[in-house]
Design a protein around this motif. Structure first.
Motif, short mmCIF file in Angstrom:
data_model
loop_
_atom_site.label_atom_id
_atom_site.label_comp_id
_atom_site.label_asym_id
_atom_site.label_seq_id
_atom_site.Cartn_x
_atom_site.Cartn_y
_atom_site.Cartn_z
N SER A 242 -21.92 1.54 32.42
CA SER A 242 -22.65 2.58 33.19
C SER A 242 -21.44 3.79 33.71
CB SER A 242 -23.35 2.14 34.37
OG SER A 242 -24.37 1.37 33.96
N LEU A 243 -20.17 3.07 34.04
CA LEU A 243 -19.15 3.84 34.49
C LEU A 243 -19.01 5.19 33.52
CD1 LEU A 243 -16.62 1.31 35.76
CD2 LEU A 243 -17.87 3.10 37.06
N PRO A 244 -18.80 5.07 32.29
CA PRO A 244 -18.76 6.14 31.34
C PRO A 244 -19.77 7.36 31.59
CG PRO A 244 -18.18 4.23 30.12
CD PRO A 244 -18.80 3.78 31.47
N MET A 245 -20.93 6.74 31.76
CA MET A 245 -22.04 7.51 32.14
C MET A 245 -21.87 8.44 33.20
SD MET A 245 -25.50 5.15 31.04
CE MET A 245 -26.46 6.79 31.29
N ILE A 246 -21.51 7.87 34.23
CA ILE A 246 -21.20 8.66 35.54
C ILE A 246 -20.11 9.64 35.47
CG2 ILE A 246 -20.68 8.47 38.08
CD1 ILE A 246 -21.70 5.60 37.98
N ALA A 247 -19.05 9.46 34.80
CA ALA A 247 -17.95 10.27 34.52
C ALA A 247 -18.35 11.31 33.49
CB ALA A 247 -16.94 9.52 33.81
N VAL A 248 -19.20 11.06 32.64
CA VAL A 248 -19.61 12.15 31.57
C VAL A 248 -20.65 13.12 32.34
CG1 VAL A 248 -20.76 12.65 29.48
CG2 VAL A 248 -19.12 10.84 29.72
N GLY A 249 -21.52 12.43 33.07
CA GLY A 249 -22.16 13.16 33.76
C GLY A 249 -21.92 14.12 34.85
N VAL A 250 -20.95 13.70 35.51
CA VAL A 250 -20.26 14.57 36.49
C VAL A 250 -19.44 15.80 35.73
CG1 VAL A 250 -18.37 14.55 38.53
CG2 VAL A 250 -20.13 12.88 38.32
N GLY A 251 -18.87 15.21 34.78
CA GLY A 251 -17.84 16.32 33.99
C GLY A 251 -18.82 17.27 33.43
N LEU A 252 -19.92 16.87 33.00
CA LEU A 252 -20.89 17.85 32.39
C LEU A 252 -21.49 18.71 33.57
CD1 LEU A 252 -22.18 18.63 29.68
CD2 LEU A 252 -23.77 16.85 30.13
N ILE A 253 -21.98 18.16 34.50
CA ILE A 253 -22.43 19.29 35.68
C ILE A 253 -21.07 20.07 35.92
CG2 ILE A 253 -23.05 19.26 38.16
CD1 ILE A 253 -24.34 16.41 37.70
N LEU A 254 -20.00 19.84 36.18
CA LEU A 254 -19.06 20.66 36.67
C LEU A 254 -18.77 21.74 35.57
CD1 LEU A 254 -16.31 18.11 38.32
CD2 LEU A 254 -17.97 19.65 39.60
N TRP A 255 -18.78 21.36 34.29
CA TRP A 255 -18.77 22.17 33.19
C TRP A 255 -19.63 23.10 33.25
CZ3 TRP A 255 -21.99 23.23 28.81
CH2 TRP A 255 -21.38 23.76 28.02
N SER A 256 -20.90 22.89 33.35
CA SER A 256 -22.16 23.65 33.19
C SER A 256 -22.08 24.50 34.21
CB SER A 256 -23.35 22.88 33.22
OG SER A 256 -24.56 23.75 33.30
N TRP A 257 -21.68 24.17 35.64
CA TRP A 257 -21.59 25.01 36.75
C TRP A 257 -20.68 25.99 36.80
CZ3 TRP A 257 -20.10 23.06 42.19
CH2 TRP A 257 -20.31 24.27 43.06
N LEU A 258 -19.36 25.67 36.26
CA LEU A 258 -18.16 26.51 36.33
C LEU A 258 -17.99 27.33 35.04
CD1 LEU A 258 -15.73 23.93 38.08
CD2 LEU A 258 -16.93 25.88 39.12
N ARG A 259 -18.54 27.14 34.00
CA ARG A 259 -18.15 27.71 32.84
C ARG A 259 -18.64 29.33 32.87
NH1 ARG A 259 -20.63 28.58 27.28
NH2 ARG A 259 -22.76 27.52 28.24
#
Length: 267
Positions: A242-259
């Motif tokens: 589950s740890l990679p899911m959390i990391a990828v999820g947070v990263g995807l949120i930030l990428w989507s928000w800041l892109r």
């Protein structure tokens, strides 16, 4: 202490064929996903047309079943598979993994996105809200089938599962997962997608929340007997996955928000 409801894991039998509640839960989950997809396909920003929903559900079903089985073998029973390769195909003996099913669905969505010439992330955002329905129903199926129960507890939440050889009061962790990974996650995503969101944000939110919920519930769920704890005498295989899911999820949120320029809407 709570009492375990006496529910026969077999829903009904037709001659030599027995139909278990766990299998029925999968069927109901796919039907519910199909109906929800039909409704959401009518939104003007949907990447999937109504006529494409049936094919999407078929792709997703194959991804869940094949990926779930393969993931269970690779993540939880690699040694058994290496000693008996044909065991992979004996699906009637049981064994499915959510994390494997997730990988299977991702591959299926990538293939389908190419077929309909749509963004992979946009398609992921469209499908994500349907996943908690199947997750919640599947955990209820686990509860009825008396599998994947929780750790021993002396609290009032404990219950004795009739099939437990030790007959210990345990957390009904299947119901905890059905509540968090099913109902709560579905309601959060439903509320969040009431209006268009930047592409990738809904998928990221799903990954981050599911990974977090699963990580927490693992503290109440009995580790697999043949694996135990992987790290520090408290980290389980489910938490590691589950740890990679959390990391990828947070990263995807930030990428989507800041892109810059990410003004596309949620699909």
């Amino acid at each position: 202490m709570l009492s375990y409801p006496q529910i026969d894991p077999v829903a009904f039998a037709l001659g030599p064929l027995t139909v278990h509640w766990y299998g029925l839960m999968y069927l109901v989950g796919f039907i519910a996903a199909w109906l929800l997809a039909l409704r959401r396909s009518e939104r003007p920003w949907s990447p999937v047309r109504r006529t494409q929903v049936e094919d999407l559900v078929v792709y997703g079903a194959f991804g869940v079943i094949l990926g779930g089985r393969f993931g269970y073998v690779m993540f939880y029973n690699l040694d058994k598979w290496l000693s008996d390769p044909l065991w992979l195909f004996r699906v009637w003996e049981g064994g499915m993994s959510f994390h494997g099913g997730l990988l299977g669905v991702l591959i299926a969505l990538w293939l389908f996105s190419r077929r309909i010439n749509q963004s992979f992330l946009a398609l992921g955002d469209f499908v994500t809200i349907m996943v908690p329905i199947g997750l919640g129903l599947g955990r209820i199926g686990n509860f009825i089938g008396q599998e994947l129960w929780g750790r021993h507890t002396s609290s009032w939440l404990g219950m004795v599962f009739p099939s437990d050889p030790l007959q210990l009061p345990r957390h009904p962790s299947q119901l905890y997962q059905a509540l968090l990974e099913g109902l709560v996650l579905f309601l959060v995503l439903l509320f969040f997608t009431r209006k268009p969101r930047p592409v990738g944000m809904v998928s990221g939110l799903f990954l981050a929340l599911y990974g977090s919920f699963r990580f927490v519930v693992e503290f109440f769920r009995e580790p697999d007997g043949h694996i135990g704890f992987d790290l520090f005498d408290w980290v389980t295989r489910g938490q590691l996955l589950s740890l990679p899911m959390i990391a990828v999820g947070v990263g995807l949120i930030l990428w989507s928000w800041l892109r810059p320029g990410n003004i596309d809407t949620v699909r």
